[in-house]
Design a protein around this motif. Sequence first.
Motif, mmCIF file in Angstrom:
data_model
loop_
_atom_site.group_PDB
_atom_site.id
_atom_site.type_symbol
_atom_site.label_atom_id
_atom_site.label_comp_id
_atom_site.label_asym_id
_atom_site.label_seq_id
_atom_site.Cartn_x
_atom_site.Cartn_y
_atom_site.Cartn_z
ATOM 1 N N ARG A 1 16.549 -6.580 3.095
ATOM 2 C CA ARG A 1 16.925 -6.661 1.693
ATOM 3 C C ARG A 1 15.767 -6.134 0.860
ATOM 4 O O ARG A 1 14.618 -6.535 1.064
ATOM 5 C CB ARG A 1 17.223 -8.111 1.336
ATOM 6 N N LEU A 2 16.047 -5.241 -0.058
ATOM 7 C CA LEU A 2 15.034 -4.678 -0.949
ATOM 8 C C LEU A 2 15.242 -5.305 -2.316
ATOM 9 O O LEU A 2 16.314 -5.178 -2.917
ATOM 10 C CB LEU A 2 15.179 -3.154 -1.016
ATOM 11 N N VAL A 3 14.221 -6.052 -2.775
ATOM 12 C CA VAL A 3 14.308 -6.744 -4.066
ATOM 13 C C VAL A 3 13.023 -6.527 -4.847
ATOM 14 O O VAL A 3 11.993 -6.136 -4.299
ATOM 15 C CB VAL A 3 14.536 -8.264 -3.892
ATOM 16 N N ARG A 4 13.084 -6.823 -6.142
ATOM 17 C CA ARG A 4 11.898 -6.696 -6.993
ATOM 18 C C ARG A 4 10.847 -7.716 -6.566
ATOM 19 O O ARG A 4 11.153 -8.860 -6.234
ATOM 20 C CB ARG A 4 12.301 -6.935 -8.453
ATOM 21 N N PHE A 5 9.599 -7.299 -6.582
ATOM 22 C CA PHE A 5 8.479 -8.187 -6.266
ATOM 23 C C PHE A 5 8.032 -8.847 -7.556
ATOM 24 O O PHE A 5 7.700 -8.176 -8.527
ATOM 25 C CB PHE A 5 7.323 -7.386 -5.651
#
Length: 78
Positions: free
Chosen positions: A37-41
């Motif tokens: 899953r690619l999410v905002r840091f």
Amino acid sequence: MQTLNIHAAETQFSRLVEQAAAGEEIVIARAGKPVARLVRFDAAPPGARREPGCLAGLLTVPAGLDAPLPNDVLATFE
């Protein structure tokens, strides 16, 4: 939420990072099964910083903590 296979994610990585930075969640799949899953840091919120010594005076060390172990206990380790 957008789902892409690994090959598509590789070719569009820069665009996907921009979308994640904007708050969108991207799921990356292998053979149709989600694997990442690619999410905002989000950095740690202000005030969550660790402060050295913040527990000073709140903890006590029992007397004899560093005393030698009894012989029968030492024997179990040898």
